[in-house]
Design a protein around this motif. Structure first.
Motif, PDB file in Angstrom:
ATOM      1  N   LYS A   9       0.841  -1.193   0.000  1.00 46.63           N
ATOM      2  CA  LYS A   9       0.000   0.000   0.000  1.00 46.63           C
ATOM      3  C   LYS A   9       0.874   1.240   0.000  1.00 46.63           C
ATOM      4  CE  LYS A   9      -4.300   1.345   0.541  1.00 46.63           C
ATOM      5  NZ  LYS A   9      -5.112   2.092   0.961  1.00 46.63           N
ATOM      6  N   VAL A  10       0.418   2.312  -0.647  1.00 48.08           N
ATOM      7  CA  VAL A  10       1.083   3.611  -0.598  1.00 48.08           C
ATOM      8  C   VAL A  10       0.037   4.676  -0.276  1.00 48.08           C
ATOM      9  CG1 VAL A  10       2.967   3.033  -2.186  1.00 48.08           C
ATOM     10  CG2 VAL A  10       0.854   3.985  -3.089  1.00 48.08           C
ATOM     11  N   ASP A  11       0.499   5.756   0.343  1.00 51.70           N
ATOM     12  CA  ASP A  11      -0.355   6.909   0.577  1.00 51.70           C
ATOM     13  C   ASP A  11      -0.057   7.939  -0.499  1.00 51.70           C
ATOM     14  OD1 ASP A  11      -1.482   5.846   2.876  1.00 51.70           O
ATOM     15  OD2 ASP A  11      -0.017   6.762   4.204  1.00 51.70           O
ATOM     16  N   VAL A  12      -1.089   8.634  -0.968  1.00 48.05           N
ATOM     17  CA  VAL A  12      -0.917   9.659  -1.987  1.00 48.05           C
ATOM     18  C   VAL A  12      -1.411  10.979  -1.416  1.00 48.05           C
ATOM     19  CG1 VAL A  12      -1.529  10.404  -4.312  1.00 48.05           C
ATOM     20  CG2 VAL A  12      -1.248   7.973  -3.827  1.00 48.05           C
ATOM     21  N   GLU A  13      -0.490  11.929  -1.287  1.00 49.78           N
ATOM     22  CA  GLU A  13      -0.828  13.274  -0.811  1.00 49.78           C
ATOM     23  C   GLU A  13      -0.185  14.281  -1.735  1.00 49.78           C
ATOM     24  OE1 GLU A  13       0.164  13.889   3.281  1.00 49.78           O
ATOM     25  OE2 GLU A  13      -0.528  11.894   3.840  1.00 49.78           O
ATOM     26  N   ASP A  14      -0.978  15.183  -2.314  1.00 52.39           N
ATOM     27  CA  ASP A  14      -0.475  16.196  -3.245  1.00 52.39           C
ATOM     28  C   ASP A  14       0.384  15.565  -4.331  1.00 52.39           C
ATOM     29  OD1 ASP A  14      -1.734  18.154  -1.683  1.00 52.39           O
ATOM     30  OD2 ASP A  14       0.025  18.336  -0.391  1.00 52.39           O
ATOM     31  N   SER A  15      -0.084  14.492  -4.920  1.00 53.75           N
ATOM     32  CA  SER A  15       0.586  13.694  -5.950  1.00 53.75           C
ATOM     33  C   SER A  15       1.966  13.172  -5.546  1.00 53.75           C
ATOM     34  CB  SER A  15       0.655  14.421  -7.291  1.00 53.75           C
ATOM     35  OG  SER A  15       0.947  15.764  -7.211  1.00 53.75           O
ATOM     36  N   LYS A  16       2.228  13.052  -4.258  1.00 55.15           N
ATOM     37  CA  LYS A  16       3.443  12.412  -3.766  1.00 55.15           C
ATOM     38  C   LYS A  16       3.062  11.060  -3.168  1.00 55.15           C
ATOM     39  CE  LYS A  16       5.997  16.573  -2.611  1.00 55.15           C
ATOM     40  NZ  LYS A  16       6.687  17.302  -1.565  1.00 55.15           N
ATOM     41  N   ARG A  17       3.801  10.038  -3.538  1.00 53.92           N
ATOM     42  CA  ARG A  17       3.549   8.688  -3.028  1.00 53.92           C
ATOM     43  C   ARG A  17       4.498   8.428  -1.870  1.00 53.92           C
ATOM     44  NH1 ARG A  17       0.899   5.297  -7.012  1.00 53.92           N
ATOM     45  NH2 ARG A  17       2.046   3.489  -6.260  1.00 53.92           N
ATOM     46  N   THR A  18       3.936   8.104  -0.708  1.00 48.37           N
ATOM     47  CA  THR A  18       4.747   7.816   0.473  1.00 48.37           C
ATOM     48  C   THR A  18       4.341   6.464   1.043  1.00 48.37           C
ATOM     49  OG1 THR A  18       3.187   8.958   1.928  1.00 48.37           O
ATOM     50  CG2 THR A  18       5.017  10.267   1.060  1.00 48.37           C
ATOM     51  N   GLN A  19       5.238   5.870   1.812  1.00 46.31           N
ATOM     52  CA  GLN A  19       4.981   4.583   2.448  1.00 46.31           C
ATOM     53  C   GLN A  19       4.248   4.818   3.766  1.00 46.31           C
ATOM     54  OE1 GLN A  19       5.725   1.631   1.091  1.00 46.31           O
ATOM     55  NE2 GLN A  19       6.637   2.610  -0.688  1.00 46.31           N
ATOM     56  N   PRO A  20       3.118   4.164   3.989  1.00 43.29           N
ATOM     57  CA  PRO A  20       2.416   4.308   5.271  1.00 43.29           C
ATOM     58  C   PRO A  20       3.163   3.579   6.390  1.00 43.29           C
ATOM     59  CG  PRO A  20       1.234   2.776   3.855  1.00 43.29           C
ATOM     60  CD  PRO A  20       2.374   3.315   3.054  1.00 43.29           C
ATOM     61  N   SER A  21       2.927   4.009   7.615  1.00 40.24           N
ATOM     62  CA  SER A  21       3.548   3.369   8.771  1.00 40.24           C
ATOM     63  C   SER A  21       2.885   2.018   9.039  1.00 40.24           C
ATOM     64  CB  SER A  21       3.402   4.262  10.004  1.00 40.24           C
ATOM     65  OG  SER A  21       2.038   4.345  10.372  1.00 40.24           O
ATOM     66  N   LYS A  22       3.533   1.214   9.854  1.00 41.22           N
ATOM     67  CA  LYS A  22       2.996  -0.113  10.189  1.00 41.22           C
ATOM     68  C   LYS A  22       1.639   0.014  10.873  1.00 41.22           C
ATOM     69  CE  LYS A  22       4.264  -4.378  12.524  1.00 41.22           C
ATOM     70  NZ  LYS A  22       5.320  -5.125  13.219  1.00 41.22           N
ATOM     71  N   SER A  23       1.517   0.954  11.817  1.00 39.33           N
ATOM     72  CA  SER A  23       0.242   1.120  12.526  1.00 39.33           C
ATOM     73  C   SER A  23      -0.856   1.616  11.582  1.00 39.33           C
ATOM     74  CB  SER A  23       0.401   2.062  13.717  1.00 39.33           C
ATOM     75  OG  SER A  23       0.805   3.339  13.290  1.00 39.33           O
ATOM     76  N   ASN A  24      -0.486   2.457  10.612  1.00 43.25           N
ATOM     77  CA  ASN A  24      -1.462   2.941   9.638  1.00 43.25           C
ATOM     78  C   ASN A  24      -1.943   1.789   8.763  1.00 43.25           C
ATOM     79  OD1 ASN A  24      -2.776   4.180   7.417  1.00 43.25           O
ATOM     80  ND2 ASN A  24      -1.632   6.061   7.760  1.00 43.25           N
ATOM     81  N   ILE A  25      -1.036   0.902   8.351  1.00 44.48           N
ATOM     82  CA  ILE A  25      -1.429  -0.261   7.541  1.00 44.48           C
ATOM     83  C   ILE A  25      -2.372  -1.158   8.333  1.00 44.48           C
ATOM     84  CG2 ILE A  25      -0.578  -2.385   6.470  1.00 44.48           C
ATOM     85  CD1 ILE A  25       1.897  -0.806   5.601  1.00 44.48           C
ATOM     86  N   GLU A  26      -2.067  -1.369   9.625  1.00 40.54           N
ATOM     87  CA  GLU A  26      -2.945  -2.202  10.451  1.00 40.54           C
ATOM     88  C   GLU A  26      -4.342  -1.605  10.546  1.00 40.54           C
ATOM     89  OE1 GLU A  26      -0.826  -2.835  14.111  1.00 40.54           O
ATOM     90  OE2 GLU A  26       0.355  -4.454  13.236  1.00 40.54           O
ATOM     91  N   LYS A  27      -4.446  -0.282  10.683  1.00 36.73           N
ATOM     92  CA  LYS A  27      -5.757   0.375  10.721  1.00 36.73           C
ATOM     93  C   LYS A  27      -6.485   0.199   9.393  1.00 36.73           C
ATOM     94  CE  LYS A  27      -4.395   3.944  14.001  1.00 36.73           C
ATOM     95  NZ  LYS A  27      -4.085   5.381  14.158  1.00 36.73           N
ATOM     96  N   GLN A  28      -5.752   0.308   8.283  1.00 36.60           N
ATOM     97  CA  GLN A  28      -6.365   0.161   6.966  1.00 36.60           C
ATOM     98  C   GLN A  28      -6.866  -1.270   6.747  1.00 36.60           C
ATOM     99  OE1 GLN A  28      -3.781   1.673   3.888  1.00 36.60           O
ATOM    100  NE2 GLN A  28      -3.496   3.616   4.941  1.00 36.60           N
ATOM    101  N   ILE A  29      -6.119  -2.257   7.240  1.00 35.01           N
ATOM    102  CA  ILE A  29      -6.555  -3.648   7.111  1.00 35.01           C
ATOM    103  C   ILE A  29      -7.826  -3.876   7.926  1.00 35.01           C
ATOM    104  CG2 ILE A  29      -5.962  -6.046   7.670  1.00 35.01           C
ATOM    105  CD1 ILE A  29      -3.072  -5.327   6.889  1.00 35.01           C
ATOM    106  N   LEU A  30      -7.889  -3.299   9.113  1.00 30.22           N
ATOM    107  CA  LEU A  30      -9.094  -3.405   9.935  1.00 30.22           C
ATOM    108  C   LEU A  30     -10.291  -2.789   9.211  1.00 30.22           C
ATOM    109  CD1 LEU A  30     -10.434  -4.194  12.595  1.00 30.22           C
ATOM    110  CD2 LEU A  30      -9.681  -2.016  13.538  1.00 30.22           C
ATOM    111  N   THR A  31     -10.086  -1.640   8.573  1.00 27.23           N
ATOM    112  CA  THR A  31     -11.156  -0.994   7.806  1.00 27.23           C
ATOM    113  C   THR A  31     -11.573  -1.859   6.619  1.00 27.23           C
ATOM    114  OG1 THR A  31     -10.335   1.186   8.435  1.00 27.23           O
ATOM    115  CG2 THR A  31     -11.774   1.091   6.512  1.00 27.23           C
ATOM    116  N   LEU A  32     -10.594  -2.428   5.908  1.00 27.06           N
ATOM    117  CA  LEU A  32     -10.901  -3.325   4.790  1.00 27.06           C
ATOM    118  C   LEU A  32     -11.725  -4.512   5.274  1.00 27.06           C
ATOM    119  CD1 LEU A  32     -10.506  -4.397   1.866  1.00 27.06           C
ATOM    120  CD2 LEU A  32      -8.371  -5.431   2.668  1.00 27.06           C
ATOM    121  N   HIS A  33     -11.325  -5.112   6.385  1.00 26.47           N
ATOM    122  CA  HIS A  33     -12.053  -6.264   6.938  1.00 26.47           C
ATOM    123  C   HIS A  33     -13.501  -5.882   7.263  1.00 26.47           C
ATOM    124  CE1 HIS A  33     -12.839  -9.874   9.282  1.00 26.47           C
ATOM    125  NE2 HIS A  33     -13.300  -9.094  10.240  1.00 26.47           N
ATOM    126  N   ARG A  34     -13.697  -4.728   7.887  1.00 24.81           N
ATOM    127  CA  ARG A  34     -15.066  -4.282   8.229  1.00 24.81           C
ATOM    128  C   ARG A  34     -15.919  -4.099   6.983  1.00 24.81           C
ATOM    129  NH1 ARG A  34     -13.051   0.128  12.391  1.00 24.81           N
ATOM    130  NH2 ARG A  34     -12.795  -1.171  14.223  1.00 24.81           N
TER     131      ARG A  34
END
Length: 129
Positions: A9-34
């Motif tokens: 997964k990557v985060d996109v802010e102002d057309s810049k691609r950055t790597q999300p943190s481990k805790s952010n990825i875990e939150k995103q997986i929880l959201t995907l699961h829900r």
């Protein structure tokens, strides 16, 4: 049915691609699961581990589901893409989808216990019911 899923997964802010943190990825997986759980009975086991090059993280999921279309649509929305490609690596068929927010790979799982061991190789997995 059970599928193995690898997500980069990557985060996109102002057309810049950055790597999300481990805790952010875990939150995103929880959201995907829900979101997947709203339309299907889904059980998810996952782990987040460092990329081999040391930059960023990727996640491995073992998803037990009933409706494959719901799984695919949820993953497509999660990464912002819908073009699936099939590739054979060794004896395994891997389906991948690239999108605005990353890449997803789907694997068929023949042995769920072995796949659980695989995703636990660096960090202990977590289960979402």
């Amino acid at each position: 049915m059970i599928k193995g899923v690898t997500i980069r997964k990557v985060d996109v802010e102002d057309s810049k691609r950055t790597q999300p943190s481990k805790s952010n990825i875990e939150k995103q997986i929880l959201t995907l699961h829900r979101k997947l759980k709203k339309s299907d009975e889904v059980f998810t086991e996952y782990s987040v581990e460092k990329e081999p090059n040391g930059r960023g993280y990727h996640s491995h999921l073992k998803v037990q589901y009933n409706d494959e279309n719901n799984l695919r649509e949820g993953l497509e929305k999660f990464i912002g893409g819908n073009d699936w490609n099939k590739e054979i690596k060794g004896l395994e068929l891997i389906e991948s989808c690239n999108g605005k927010y990353g890449e997803v790979q789907l694997h068929n799982i023949d042995n769920p216990t072995e796949y659980s061991r695989y995703i636990n190789k660096e960090t202990l997995s977590k289960q979402l019911i």
